[in-house]
Motif scaffolding. Structure first.
Motif, short mmCIF file in Angstrom:
data_model
loop_
_atom_site.label_atom_id
_atom_site.label_comp_id
_atom_site.label_asym_id
_atom_site.label_seq_id
_atom_site.Cartn_x
_atom_site.Cartn_y
_atom_site.Cartn_z
N THR A 19 0.82 -1.21 0.00
CA THR A 19 0.00 0.00 0.00
C THR A 19 0.86 1.27 0.00
O THR A 19 0.66 2.14 -0.86
N PRO A 20 1.84 1.42 0.92
CA PRO A 20 2.66 2.63 0.86
C PRO A 20 3.54 2.70 -0.39
O PRO A 20 3.81 3.79 -0.88
N ILE A 21 3.95 1.55 -0.91
CA ILE A 21 4.75 1.56 -2.14
C ILE A 21 3.92 2.11 -3.29
O ILE A 21 4.38 2.98 -4.05
N LEU A 22 2.70 1.63 -3.42
CA LEU A 22 1.82 2.13 -4.48
C LEU A 22 1.51 3.62 -4.28
O LEU A 22 1.45 4.38 -5.25
N ALA A 23 1.34 4.03 -3.03
CA ALA A 23 1.07 5.45 -2.74
C ALA A 23 2.27 6.31 -3.13
O ALA A 23 2.09 7.42 -3.67
N MET A 24 3.47 5.81 -2.88
CA MET A 24 4.67 6.57 -3.26
C MET A 24 4.76 6.72 -4.77
O MET A 24 5.12 7.79 -5.28
N ILE A 40 13.45 15.01 -6.05
CA ILE A 40 13.32 14.71 -4.62
C ILE A 40 12.33 13.57 -4.40
O ILE A 40 12.59 12.64 -3.64
N MET A 41 11.20 13.61 -5.09
CA MET A 41 10.20 12.55 -4.95
C MET A 41 10.72 11.23 -5.48
O MET A 41 10.43 10.18 -4.91
N LEU A 42 11.50 11.24 -6.56
CA LEU A 42 12.08 10.02 -7.10
C LEU A 42 13.04 9.38 -6.10
O LEU A 42 12.98 8.18 -5.84
N ALA A 43 13.91 10.20 -5.51
CA ALA A 43 14.86 9.69 -4.51
C ALA A 43 14.12 9.13 -3.30
O ALA A 43 14.46 8.05 -2.79
N THR A 44 13.10 9.84 -2.85
CA THR A 44 12.31 9.37 -1.70
C THR A 44 11.58 8.07 -2.03
O THR A 44 11.57 7.15 -1.22
N THR A 45 10.98 8.00 -3.20
CA THR A 45 10.25 6.79 -3.61
C THR A 45 11.18 5.59 -3.69
O THR A 45 10.85 4.51 -3.19
N VAL A 46 12.35 5.77 -4.28
CA VAL A 46 13.31 4.67 -4.38
C VAL A 46 13.76 4.24 -2.98
O VAL A 46 13.79 3.04 -2.67
N GLY A 47 14.10 5.20 -2.11
CA GLY A 47 14.55 4.88 -0.76
C GLY A 47 13.49 4.14 0.05
O GLY A 47 13.77 3.12 0.68
N VAL A 48 12.27 4.65 0.04
CA VAL A 48 11.19 4.02 0.81
C VAL A 48 10.84 2.64 0.23
O VAL A 48 10.61 1.68 0.98
N THR A 49 10.84 2.51 -1.09
CA THR A 49 10.53 1.22 -1.72
C THR A 49 11.58 0.18 -1.35
O THR A 49 11.23 -0.96 -1.00
#
Length: 145
Positions: A19-24, A40-49
């Protein structure tokens, strides 16, 4: 050659983590559409994923030299304990009956707590706690009372 190997997963937990991966990814798409802050969003999405994918499984390996606990990817969640550094271990019934300074936890049948000679106490859940205990005892590690 590993004396013991196990990969512990939980389908419900995996679905919850998706769920959070899809939300990111939805947020990444929205920032791309807006045209601002995509880097910034790309870096955050990759890190969180990477972090979330790493915690959805625990891989336990024991050989003659060390006990290794890794996440699904092994980048963030990882701990290696040399066998000679293990002072004792304790087996618990149920996945909530162990605690340690560092705790690797997914729902399972039991858990094992490792008391180190130098360092923190490590605990992890497993579906085969007595098999882990047998392997550690075979390697000369005493069982804690």
């Amino acid at each position: 050659m590993a004396l013991y190997e196990e990969t512990l997963t939980n389908r419900v937990f995996q679905i919850i983590m998706l769920t959070p991966i899809l939300a990111m990814f939805a947020g990444l798409y929205a920032t791309y559409q807006a045209g601002e802050g995509v880097e910034i969003m790309l870096a955050t999405t990759v890190g969180v994923t990477v972090l979330l994918l790493d915690v959805i499984a625990i891989r336990i390996e024991i050989d003659e030299r060390e006990l290794r606990i890794r996440g699904a990817i092994g980048l963030v969640v990882r701990k290696t304990i040399p066998i000679e550094n293990i002072a004792s271990f304790r087996v618990g019934e149920g996945w909530t009956s162990c605690y340690g300074t560092i705790h690797f936890n997914l729902p399972a049948r039991g858990c094992v707590t490792i008391h180190q000679r130098k360092g923190w106490t490590i605990s992890f859940t497993t579906n085969n706690p007595e098999e882990v205990a047998r392997v550690l005892a075979t390697l000369g590690v005493p069982r804690a009372p």
